[in-house]
Design a protein around this motif. Structure first.
Motif, PDB file in Angstrom:
ATOM      1  N   SER A 277     -10.796   2.313   6.710  1.00  0.00           N
ATOM      2  CA  SER A 277      -9.712   2.228   5.734  1.00  0.00           C
ATOM      3  C   SER A 277      -9.485   0.808   5.231  1.00  0.00           C
ATOM      4  O   SER A 277      -8.675   0.585   4.334  1.00  0.00           O
ATOM      5  CB  SER A 277      -8.410   2.754   6.349  1.00  0.00           C
ATOM      6  OG  SER A 277      -8.548   4.088   6.756  1.00  0.00           O
TER       7      SER A 277
ATOM      8  N   ASP B 105       0.854  -1.185   0.000  1.00  0.00           N
ATOM      9  CA  ASP B 105       0.000   0.000   0.000  1.00  0.00           C
ATOM     10  C   ASP B 105       0.888   1.232   0.000  1.00  0.00           C
ATOM     11  O   ASP B 105       1.881   1.290   0.730  1.00  0.00           O
ATOM     12  CB  ASP B 105      -0.892   0.039   1.245  1.00  0.00           C
ATOM     13  CG  ASP B 105      -2.011  -0.968   1.199  1.00  0.00           C
ATOM     14  OD1 ASP B 105      -2.470  -1.286   0.100  1.00  0.00           O
ATOM     15  OD2 ASP B 105      -2.429  -1.425   2.281  1.00  0.00           O
ATOM     16  N   THR B 106       0.527   2.202  -0.796  1.00  0.00           N
ATOM     17  CA  THR B 106       1.315   3.438  -0.818  1.00  0.00           C
ATOM     18  C   THR B 106       0.670   4.539   0.005  1.00  0.00           C
ATOM     19  O   THR B 106       1.321   5.515   0.349  1.00  0.00           O
ATOM     20  CB  THR B 106       1.524   3.933  -2.267  1.00  0.00           C
ATOM     21  OG1 THR B 106       0.247   4.089  -2.876  1.00  0.00           O
ATOM     22  CG2 THR B 106       2.360   2.955  -3.061  1.00  0.00           C
ATOM     23  N   HIS B 107      -0.603   4.400   0.317  1.00  0.00           N
ATOM     24  CA  HIS B 107      -1.283   5.351   1.193  1.00  0.00           C
ATOM     25  C   HIS B 107      -1.709   4.600   2.449  1.00  0.00           C
ATOM     26  O   HIS B 107      -2.595   3.743   2.395  1.00  0.00           O
ATOM     27  CB  HIS B 107      -2.501   5.974   0.516  1.00  0.00           C
ATOM     28  CG  HIS B 107      -3.242   6.906   1.429  1.00  0.00           C
ATOM     29  ND1 HIS B 107      -2.751   8.138   1.798  1.00  0.00           N
ATOM     30  CD2 HIS B 107      -4.410   6.753   2.079  1.00  0.00           C
ATOM     31  CE1 HIS B 107      -3.600   8.712   2.625  1.00  0.00           C
ATOM     32  NE2 HIS B 107      -4.611   7.894   2.812  1.00  0.00           N
ATOM     33  N   VAL B 108      -1.077   4.923   3.551  1.00  0.00           N
ATOM     34  CA  VAL B 108      -1.344   4.230   4.809  1.00  0.00           C
ATOM     35  C   VAL B 108      -1.869   5.249   5.811  1.00  0.00           C
ATOM     36  O   VAL B 108      -1.250   6.296   6.008  1.00  0.00           O
ATOM     37  CB  VAL B 108      -0.046   3.580   5.354  1.00  0.00           C
ATOM     38  CG1 VAL B 108      -0.293   2.908   6.683  1.00  0.00           C
ATOM     39  CG2 VAL B 108       0.525   2.603   4.348  1.00  0.00           C
TER      40      VAL B 108
ATOM     41  N   VAL C  30      -7.960  -1.675   6.701  1.00  0.00           N
ATOM     42  CA  VAL C  30      -6.608  -2.137   6.989  1.00  0.00           C
ATOM     43  C   VAL C  30      -6.587  -2.786   8.369  1.00  0.00           C
ATOM     44  O   VAL C  30      -7.481  -2.552   9.187  1.00  0.00           O
ATOM     45  CB  VAL C  30      -5.570  -0.988   6.928  1.00  0.00           C
ATOM     46  CG1 VAL C  30      -5.478  -0.415   5.522  1.00  0.00           C
ATOM     47  CG2 VAL C  30      -5.887   0.111   7.924  1.00  0.00           C
TER      48      VAL C  30
END
Length: 82
Positions: free
Chosen positions: A32, A10-13, A34
């Motif tokens: 989200s 994932d690049t947006h955390v 996650v």
């Protein structure tokens, strides 16, 4: 050929603040989709991480008393060793 980590990560955390209410943090993780997020300070330094395992500890607070809602801050539940 196997995919690289970069291709799978994932690049947006989402990130969490140590002072954020823990139930708000759990809601953010769920929204989200996650299972964990880093906890960072004002300078964006990693202080810890909140994972699904840490969130499960919420269930033991007030166990046996259905009227007690888990309380506390992210700092109270996060894992400090990342």
């Amino acid at each position: 050929m196997f995919p690289t980590v970069q291709e799978c990560m994932d690049t947006h955390v989402p990130t969490l603040s140590p002072d954020m209410p823990i139930l708000e943090a759990v809601g953010l993780l769920l929204d989200s989709k996650v299972t964990g997020a880093p906890v960072i300070d004002e300078d964006r330094r990693v202080l810890g991480i909140v994972t699904a395992k840490d969130c499960l500890r919420l269930l033991t607070h007030g166990a046996g008393d259905e009227k007690v809602r888990p309380q506390g801050r992210v700092a109270d539940y996060m894992s400090r060793e990342v």
